[in-house]
Design a protein around this motif. Structure first.
Motif, PDB file in Angstrom:
ATOM      1  N   ILE A 145       0.649  -1.263  -0.226  1.00 15.78           N
ATOM      2  CA  ILE A 145       0.031   0.138   0.063  1.00 15.78           C
ATOM      3  C   ILE A 145       0.836   1.241   0.012  1.00 15.78           C
ATOM      4  N   CYS A 146       2.287   1.139   0.696  1.00 15.43           N
ATOM      5  CA  CYS A 146       2.876   2.286   0.222  1.00 15.43           C
ATOM      6  C   CYS A 146       3.218   2.752  -0.940  1.00 15.43           C
ATOM      7  N   TRP A 147       2.939   2.024  -1.808  1.00 16.87           N
ATOM      8  CA  TRP A 147       3.119   2.444  -3.505  1.00 16.87           C
ATOM      9  C   TRP A 147       1.899   2.374  -4.181  1.00 16.87           C
ATOM     10  N   SER A 148       1.086   1.393  -3.917  1.00 14.71           N
ATOM     11  CA  SER A 148      -0.149   1.315  -4.540  1.00 14.71           C
ATOM     12  C   SER A 148      -1.404   2.519  -4.062  1.00 14.71           C
ATOM     13  N   SER A 149      -0.973   3.316  -3.256  1.00 14.90           N
ATOM     14  CA  SER A 149      -1.867   4.325  -2.690  1.00 14.90           C
ATOM     15  C   SER A 149      -1.270   5.698  -2.952  1.00 14.90           C
ATOM     16  N   VAL A 150      -0.195   5.667  -3.726  1.00 13.74           N
ATOM     17  CA  VAL A 150       0.493   7.026  -4.292  1.00 13.74           C
ATOM     18  C   VAL A 150      -0.316   7.682  -5.229  1.00 13.74           C
ATOM     19  N   GLU A 151      -0.644   9.176  -5.085  1.00 18.98           N
ATOM     20  CA  GLU A 151      -1.064   9.713  -6.116  1.00 18.98           C
ATOM     21  C   GLU A 151       0.040  10.118  -7.329  1.00 18.98           C
ATOM     22  N   SER A 152      -0.630  10.257  -8.261  1.00 16.17           N
ATOM     23  CA  SER A 152       0.325  10.726  -9.552  1.00 16.17           C
ATOM     24  C   SER A 152       0.945  12.249  -9.439  1.00 16.17           C
ATOM     25  N   ASN A 153       1.794  12.544  -8.555  1.00 15.59           N
ATOM     26  CA  ASN A 153       2.320  13.668  -8.580  1.00 15.59           C
ATOM     27  C   ASN A 153       3.458  13.417  -7.960  1.00 15.59           C
ATOM     28  N   CYS A 154       4.455  14.232  -8.432  1.00 16.86           N
ATOM     29  CA  CYS A 154       5.908  14.176  -7.704  1.00 16.86           C
ATOM     30  C   CYS A 154       6.154  14.325  -6.189  1.00 16.86           C
ATOM     31  N   LYS A 155       5.168  15.018  -5.633  1.00 16.26           N
ATOM     32  CA  LYS A 155       5.392  15.332  -4.299  1.00 16.26           C
ATOM     33  C   LYS A 155       4.865  14.005  -3.496  1.00 16.26           C
ATOM     34  N   ASP A 156       3.907  13.533  -3.978  1.00 22.27           N
ATOM     35  CA  ASP A 156       3.482  12.308  -3.245  1.00 22.27           C
ATOM     36  C   ASP A 156       4.314  11.290  -3.290  1.00 22.27           C
ATOM     37  N   VAL A 157       4.976  11.172  -4.470  1.00 20.15           N
ATOM     38  CA  VAL A 157       5.829  10.076  -5.076  1.00 20.15           C
ATOM     39  C   VAL A 157       7.063  10.133  -3.914  1.00 20.15           C
ATOM     40  N   ARG A 158       7.492  11.580  -3.830  1.00 21.34           N
ATOM     41  CA  ARG A 158       8.865  11.841  -3.111  1.00 21.34           C
ATOM     42  C   ARG A 158       8.381  11.362  -1.206  1.00 21.34           C
ATOM     43  N   ARG A 159       6.840  11.394  -0.791  1.00 17.34           N
ATOM     44  CA  ARG A 159       6.641  11.149   0.194  1.00 17.34           C
ATOM     45  C   ARG A 159       6.592   9.712   0.434  1.00 17.34           C
ATOM     46  N   ALA A 160       6.285   9.029  -0.748  1.00 16.55           N
ATOM     47  CA  ALA A 160       6.255   7.498  -0.428  1.00 16.55           C
ATOM     48  C   ALA A 160       7.526   6.929  -0.601  1.00 16.55           C
ATOM     49  N   GLN A 161       8.615   7.635  -1.307  1.00 15.07           N
ATOM     50  CA  GLN A 161      10.050   7.265  -0.982  1.00 15.07           C
ATOM     51  C   GLN A 161      10.617   7.199   0.451  1.00 15.07           C
ATOM     52  N   ILE A 162      10.189   8.258   1.089  1.00 10.74           N
ATOM     53  CA  ILE A 162      10.823   8.294   2.522  1.00 10.74           C
ATOM     54  C   ILE A 162       9.935   7.279   3.351  1.00 10.74           C
ATOM     55  N   LYS A 163       8.795   7.234   2.984  1.00  7.42           N
ATOM     56  CA  LYS A 163       8.035   6.069   3.924  1.00  7.42           C
ATOM     57  C   LYS A 163       8.473   4.719   3.639  1.00  7.42           C
ATOM     58  N   HIS A 164       8.934   4.589   2.331  1.00  6.49           N
ATOM     59  CA  HIS A 164       9.520   3.182   1.703  1.00  6.49           C
ATOM     60  C   HIS A 164      10.679   3.014   2.560  1.00  6.49           C
ATOM     61  N   ARG A 165      11.657   4.074   2.934  1.00  4.74           N
ATOM     62  CA  ARG A 165      12.859   3.917   3.568  1.00  4.74           C
ATOM     63  C   ARG A 165      12.516   3.646   5.227  1.00  4.74           C
ATOM     64  N   LEU A 166      11.414   4.209   5.717  1.00  3.73           N
ATOM     65  CA  LEU A 166      11.203   3.914   6.894  1.00  3.73           C
ATOM     66  C   LEU A 166      10.627   2.176   6.991  1.00  3.73           C
TER      67      LEU A 166
END
Length: 297
Positions: A145-166
């Motif tokens: 869900i970390c990736w499947s819930s991401v919206e199609s904009n750069c900022k939300d992708v960046r948020r998901a990248q940090i979440k993925h590292r955590l």
């Protein structure tokens, strides 16, 4: 094959902006993919089915002959296919020769066997890696869900990248850095100096980040409406459990998919806001250390 496997892994790491130190299982499980060799093996076994179903008796006999006469140490495709059949617990070549399933049946049998094998391998690695203790692998090999819930904009992708590292234990806090540097780096939080900078400190306690914890109250409120009252009380009473659910909301029991998506969105924003503030303060701290004269004015 090793080069191809390495290239595939590196590509998936790049797509997720994951450090090279990220566990292999963490890379594959979160994006919902298998190692490249799993897909190649599927093609090989599908080709074998096509050969054995063909009307060309010479080719079918030649396949059986080569598999029977080549030494097991041979690099022959026929030997590799026999090993794959055994590895994935599929019928032996001699059995398939006499009774080959239909095209659709064989493709499904192969796909299920390969998926089951690799999912078991990846889940075993997830269970044994301390860095992946916050990760709950999704069912059915789907993207997390970390990736499947991401919206199609750069900022939300960046948020998901940090979440993925955590989520994969690669977000570097001072306690982690201290552990891997044999205590050469101080584990104390460099922003508030109150205690060791671990995940719970980062999420709940660091006073330097307190103004960015407004979303934490929103997350807890959403969690209250998403789970049973007894489960909510047990979760919020234990900081480590609450931290686990913030990092991976799928660990909250019996949550409706819509509520789960809402929890993930809020937790992603919370983690990114805390990260952004922490990075800003760390840069300011580094700058003032290099330019001490600033503090005198």
């Amino acid at each position: 094959r090793k080069k191809l496997d390495k290239y595939h892994l590196q590509t998936l790491q790049t797509l997720q902006s994951a450090p090279t130190r990220t566990s292999t299982a963490g890379v594959y499980v979160t994006i919902g993919m298998l190692p490249i060799m799993a897909y190649i093996h599927k093609r090989w076994l599908t080709l074998l089915g096509s050969i054995l179903r063909s009307n060309n008796k010479t080719m079918k006999s030649w396949t059986l002959y080569m598999a029977a006469t080549k030494p097991t140490s041979s690099k022959s495709w026929f030997i590799d296919v026999q090993k794959l059949l055994a590895e994935y617990h599929l019928p032996a070549l001699t059995q398939l020769y006499d009774n080959i399933p239909s095209k659709l049946q064989w493709k499904k049998q192969v796909s299920d066997a390969i998926h089951t094998y690799w999912q078991s391998e990846l889940l075993t690695e997830v269970a044994t890696r301390s860095s992946l203790k916050y990760l709950t692998p999704p069912r059915g090999g789907l993207p997390h869900i970390c990736w499947s819930s991401v919206e199609s904009n750069c900022k939300d992708v960046r948020r998901a990248q940090i979440k993925h590292r955590l989520l994969t234990g690669t977000y570097l806090l001072n306690e982690t850095i201290s552990k891997f540097s044999n205590s050469q780096t101080d584990a104390t939080c460099p922003l508030c100096f109150a205690e060791n900078e671990d995940l719970c400190h980062f999420l709940f306690h660091c006073s330097a980040l307190s103004e960015h914890r407004k979303l934490l109250a929103n997350f807890i409120s959403q969690l209250r409406s998403a789970v049973l009252s007894t489960a909510f009380q047990e979760t919020t009473a234990d900081e480590s459990k609450l931290a686990q659910i913030i990092i991976d909301p799928t660990q909250a029991a019996d949550v409706h998919p819509d509520k789960l998506m809402q929890l993930e969105t809020t937790s992603r924003r919370l983690c990114f806001n805390l990260h952004s503030k922490r990075i800003f303060l760390m840069k300011m701290l580094s700058w003032t250390t290099l330019n001490p004269w600033v503090c005198d004015h």
